[in-house]
Design a protein around this motif. Structure first.
Motif, PDB file in Angstrom:
ATOM      1  N   ARG A 180      -7.757   1.949  -0.823  1.00 30.79           N
ATOM      2  CA  ARG A 180      -6.702   2.400   0.091  1.00 30.79           C
ATOM      3  C   ARG A 180      -7.050   2.083   1.535  1.00 30.79           C
ATOM      4  O   ARG A 180      -6.196   1.613   2.308  1.00 30.79           O
ATOM      5  CB  ARG A 180      -6.500   3.908  -0.074  1.00 30.79           C
ATOM      6  N   LEU A 181      -8.291   2.356   1.920  1.00 35.50           N
ATOM      7  CA  LEU A 181      -8.690   2.059   3.302  1.00 35.50           C
ATOM      8  C   LEU A 181      -8.602   0.572   3.596  1.00 35.50           C
ATOM      9  O   LEU A 181      -8.136   0.173   4.678  1.00 35.50           O
ATOM     10  CB  LEU A 181     -10.116   2.567   3.531  1.00 35.50           C
ATOM     11  N   LEU A 182      -9.021  -0.265   2.653  1.00 33.12           N
ATOM     12  CA  LEU A 182      -8.933  -1.708   2.883  1.00 33.12           C
ATOM     13  C   LEU A 182      -7.483  -2.148   2.992  1.00 33.12           C
ATOM     14  O   LEU A 182      -7.146  -3.008   3.834  1.00 33.12           O
ATOM     15  CB  LEU A 182      -9.627  -2.455   1.741  1.00 33.12           C
ATOM     16  N   VAL A 183      -6.614  -1.601   2.163  1.00 30.83           N
ATOM     17  CA  VAL A 183      -5.191  -1.965   2.234  1.00 30.83           C
ATOM     18  C   VAL A 183      -4.598  -1.541   3.573  1.00 30.83           C
ATOM     19  O   VAL A 183      -3.822  -2.281   4.191  1.00 30.83           O
ATOM     20  CB  VAL A 183      -4.425  -1.341   1.051  1.00 30.83           C
ATOM     21  N   ILE A 184      -4.959  -0.337   4.041  1.00 30.55           N
ATOM     22  CA  ILE A 184      -4.438   0.122   5.333  1.00 30.55           C
ATOM     23  C   ILE A 184      -4.940  -0.761   6.457  1.00 30.55           C
ATOM     24  O   ILE A 184      -4.177  -1.168   7.351  1.00 30.55           O
ATOM     25  CB  ILE A 184      -4.858   1.587   5.556  1.00 30.55           C
ATOM     26  N   VAL A 185      -6.246  -1.091   6.431  1.00 31.63           N
ATOM     27  CA  VAL A 185      -6.795  -1.984   7.461  1.00 31.63           C
ATOM     28  C   VAL A 185      -6.118  -3.342   7.410  1.00 31.63           C
ATOM     29  O   VAL A 185      -5.752  -3.919   8.451  1.00 31.63           O
ATOM     30  CB  VAL A 185      -8.324  -2.113   7.275  1.00 31.63           C
ATOM     31  N   ALA A 186      -5.939  -3.880   6.207  1.00 31.82           N
ATOM     32  CA  ALA A 186      -5.278  -5.179   6.078  1.00 31.82           C
ATOM     33  C   ALA A 186      -3.846  -5.126   6.599  1.00 31.82           C
ATOM     34  O   ALA A 186      -3.382  -6.050   7.290  1.00 31.82           O
ATOM     35  CB  ALA A 186      -5.300  -5.623   4.611  1.00 31.82           C
ATOM     36  N   ALA A 187      -3.128  -4.045   6.279  1.00 28.20           N
ATOM     37  CA  ALA A 187      -1.747  -3.924   6.752  1.00 28.20           C
ATOM     38  C   ALA A 187      -1.689  -3.849   8.270  1.00 28.20           C
ATOM     39  O   ALA A 187      -0.830  -4.481   8.911  1.00 28.20           O
ATOM     40  CB  ALA A 187      -1.095  -2.690   6.124  1.00 28.20           C
ATOM     41  N   LEU A 188      -2.615  -3.088   8.869  1.00 30.56           N
ATOM     42  CA  LEU A 188      -2.639  -3.008  10.339  1.00 30.56           C
ATOM     43  C   LEU A 188      -2.967  -4.357  10.966  1.00 30.56           C
ATOM     44  O   LEU A 188      -2.344  -4.773  11.961  1.00 30.56           O
ATOM     45  CB  LEU A 188      -3.656  -1.955  10.774  1.00 30.56           C
ATOM     46  N   LEU A 189      -3.940  -5.050  10.373  1.00 31.57           N
ATOM     47  CA  LEU A 189      -4.297  -6.366  10.920  1.00 31.57           C
ATOM     48  C   LEU A 189      -3.146  -7.354  10.792  1.00 31.57           C
ATOM     49  O   LEU A 189      -2.877  -8.142  11.714  1.00 31.57           O
ATOM     50  CB  LEU A 189      -5.539  -6.898  10.200  1.00 31.57           C
ATOM     51  N   VAL A 190      -2.464  -7.331   9.651  1.00 30.22           N
ATOM     52  CA  VAL A 190      -1.320  -8.226   9.466  1.00 30.22           C
ATOM     53  C   VAL A 190      -0.233  -7.907  10.481  1.00 30.22           C
ATOM     54  O   VAL A 190       0.371  -8.811  11.090  1.00 30.22           O
ATOM     55  CB  VAL A 190      -0.797  -8.112   8.024  1.00 30.22           C
ATOM     56  N   ALA A 191       0.035  -6.612  10.683  1.00 33.07           N
ATOM     57  CA  ALA A 191       1.084  -6.229  11.639  1.00 33.07           C
ATOM     58  C   ALA A 191       0.712  -6.654  13.056  1.00 33.07           C
ATOM     59  O   ALA A 191       1.550  -7.220  13.791  1.00 33.07           O
ATOM     60  CB  ALA A 191       1.304  -4.719  11.572  1.00 33.07           C
ATOM     61  N   VAL A 192      -0.553  -6.396  13.438  1.00 31.24           N
ATOM     62  CA  VAL A 192      -0.976  -6.780  14.795  1.00 31.24           C
ATOM     63  C   VAL A 192      -0.969  -8.294  14.957  1.00 31.24           C
ATOM     64  O   VAL A 192      -0.480  -8.836  15.970  1.00 31.24           O
ATOM     65  CB  VAL A 192      -2.378  -6.201  15.089  1.00 31.24           C
ATOM     66  N   SER A 193      -1.496  -9.007  13.957  1.00 34.91           N
ATOM     67  CA  SER A 193      -1.525 -10.474  14.040  1.00 34.91           C
ATOM     68  C   SER A 193      -0.117 -11.049  14.094  1.00 34.91           C
ATOM     69  O   SER A 193       0.154 -11.980  14.869  1.00 34.91           O
ATOM     70  CB  SER A 193      -2.288 -11.046  12.842  1.00 34.91           C
ATOM     71  N   ALA A 194       0.782 -10.516  13.280  1.00 40.99           N
ATOM     72  CA  ALA A 194       2.164 -11.016  13.291  1.00 40.99           C
ATOM     73  C   ALA A 194       2.827 -10.748  14.633  1.00 40.99           C
ATOM     74  O   ALA A 194       3.528 -11.620  15.189  1.00 40.99           O
ATOM     75  CB  ALA A 194       2.957 -10.358  12.161  1.00 40.99           C
TER      76      ALA A 194
END
Length: 528
Positions: free
Chosen positions: A46-60
């Motif tokens: 769950r933590l990795l998915v949340i981190v990945a989602a935040l990184l994707v949102a920030v990068s996008a």
């Protein structure tokens, strides 16, 4: 695993009967983890998915904003180049003699870049257009290709148009009133701007993907390290769950290492350690209390045997007295004698259970269950001639190792239970068979059966089923408790299945291995 008489045994038995019954059906909720067949949704994941989602949102967000700003700046720069190209045109105040030559004159000015288009749009909508090739030559543009240039409004702004196979252009129209409404249009290609914008977007995407992968790798290691104390808590809890806590002195020395109690994980580990200490203290107090109770029961049972034997002896002596006694005295003496016998049996049963609870060593001698079963059924037939008794035994070896008197009491109690709690005419079948490495003893009857609500507590001490089964004689309620205690002391199991017209008690005991196999096993153990 609790034993009859242990604290919580009745509740555990009832829960087991509800959840492990043959007809029990457990439905999983739609969103439960056991109902899903995918990967477990762990905290680490769950933590990795949340981190990945935040990184994707920030990068996008950063990528879209960067590309948009770059594209806007490139368009402004191209519009500035377009204004400069218009200012460099070599068209004077007078209309050239041949309008078809005007585009060439505008494009022949030094500084005009390759790909620049120029058009002279007349009042009737026709246009004379030309363009600069890659080699710097000025060529005429066909009328059908130049048609989009005629649609550019002369409003002083730049507009994006598409010129067939030449691609998209940024065009600007300048109206020349002194030329009788003729409009001059100049256009610069958008190919360089589009290519640069595409390359920037692709570069940002590649960098974002690489950064996301590296962030997930580093983040996974960081999260795993941060959750390591939770893994220690889980491992300790698993180890504690495998300890024999049901009886005996309990030493819970397992503890979770605590690095810093100021953190959330540290507080959890400290609370878990305090819970283990509390559980250890409670289990120790429980064991001391149970030991006192067992010692009291054993001592009381032992001490009661002598006065009960004296009461029984005096009652028999009085009954056998040669003198005449009044009928009521004779009846009273007979009742005293019968109740003393019943109390003696009760005391003997309690003493046996107390000794089994203390874990005393049992005899380990070979026992022929087939012979024992035949003798026990013969005794039961003599005690209950109104029942239909039958013995079934296979030709396979049915020898076991254990304490013969106790094994005999198991068989006797099961047969007595069937005799006492079923009406006359009931068919009772005692069977003995070998199934793999186990000897299976079954006592079945076609009596009225046992109510389902009593099955969970049937093997408890002083449990009675009088409400549904015909009771024709007194019962201490300890017979089946002794059966279970003796069977478990011999590393076996006992269970019951009952419905109206069919009740089956099943005892499974480890079989004695043949002499050759036993000797081979002993030799192998000695070699090791």
């Amino acid at each position: 695993m609790t034993r009859p008489g242990d604290p919580g045994h009745a509740a555990a038995a009832r829960v087991a009967a509800v959840h492990t019954g043959a007809d029990a059906v457990v439905e999983e909720p739609p969103g439960s983890s056991t109902a899903r067949r995918g990967l477990p949704w762990t905290l680490h994941r769950r933590l990795l998915v949340i981190v990945a989602a935040l990184l994707v949102a920030v990068s996008a967000t950063v990528g879209v904003v960067t590309v948009a700003v770059f594209h806007s700046a490139s368009m402004e720069r191209l519009d500035g180049n377009l204004d400069e190209a218009i200012s460099r045109t070599n068209l004077g105040p007078a209309l050239p003699g041949d309008p078809a030559e005007a585009p060439g004159i505008a494009l022949s000015v030094p500084g005009q870049q390759a790909g620049t288009l120029a058009a002279l749009v007349q009042a009737d909508g026709t246009a004379n257009a030309g363009y600069i090739t890659e080699r710097g030559r000025v060529l005429e543009l066909p009328a059908d290709v130049a048609e989009p240039l005629t649609t550019v409004p002369a409003d002083g702004g730049s507009h994006t148009i598409s010129i067939g196979d030449l691609g998209e252009y940024r065009a600007k129209a300048v109206e020349r009133p002194e030329w009788n409404g003729i409009t001059v249009v100049l256009a610069l290609p958008l190919a360089d701007v589009t290519t640069a914008t595409t390359q920037l977007a692709l570069t940002i995407s590649i960098v974002a993907v690489i950064g996301l992968v590296l962030a997930l790798i580093v983040g996974s290691a960081v999260v795993r390290r941060a959750l390591r104390p939770l893994a220690a808590v889980t491992e300790t809890a698993q180890h504690v769950s495998e300890l024999p806590l049901e009886r005996g002195d309990v030493a819970l020395a397992e503890r979770v290492p605590v690095d810093d109690e100021r953190t959330e994980v540290g507080r959890l580990a400290a609370a878990f350690n305090r819970m283990l200490g509390h559980v250890a203290s409670a289990l120790t107090a429980r064991e001391h209390s149970e030991r006192k109770v067992r010692r009291f029961v054993a001592d009381a049972s032992h001490e009661l045997r002598t006065p009960l034997a004296s009461i029984r002896g005096y009652a028999e002596l009085t009954r056998l007295h040669g003198g005449d006694l009044p009928p009521d005295v004779t009846h009273a003496i007979s009742r005293i004698e019968s109740e003393s016998v019943r109390m003696t049996e009760l005391v003997e049963d309690l003493l046996l259970l107390a000794r089994l609870d203390e874990g005393r060593e049992l005899q380990t001698l070979p026992v022929d269950l087939e012979r024992m079963l035949g003798e026990a059924v013969g005794d039961a037939q003599a005690a209950g001639p109104g029942h239909d008794w039958e013995v079934r035994a296979t030709d396979a070896a049915t020898d076991v190792v254990g304490d013969e008197p106790h094994r005999r009491q198991v068989v006797t109690n099961l047969l007595a239970n069937a005799r006492v709690h079923t009406p006359e005419g009931t068919r009772v079948v005692a069977s003995l068979a070998r199934e793999g490495d186990e000897i299976v003893l079954r006592v079945a009857d076609d009596g009225p059966g046992i109510p389902p609500e009593l099955l969970g507590s049937l093997f408890e001490r002083f449990a009675r089923g009088d409400s549904s089964r015909s009771r024709r004689a007194g019962s201490t309620g300890l017979g089946l408790a002794i059966v279970r205690a003796v069977v478990e002391a011999h590393h076996g199991t006992v269970d019951v299945a009952s419905e109206p017209g069919s009740t089956v008690f099943t005892v499974r005991l480890p079989a004695e291995r043949p002499p050759a196999e036993r000797l081979a096993a002993e030799r192998l153990t000695a070699e090791r």
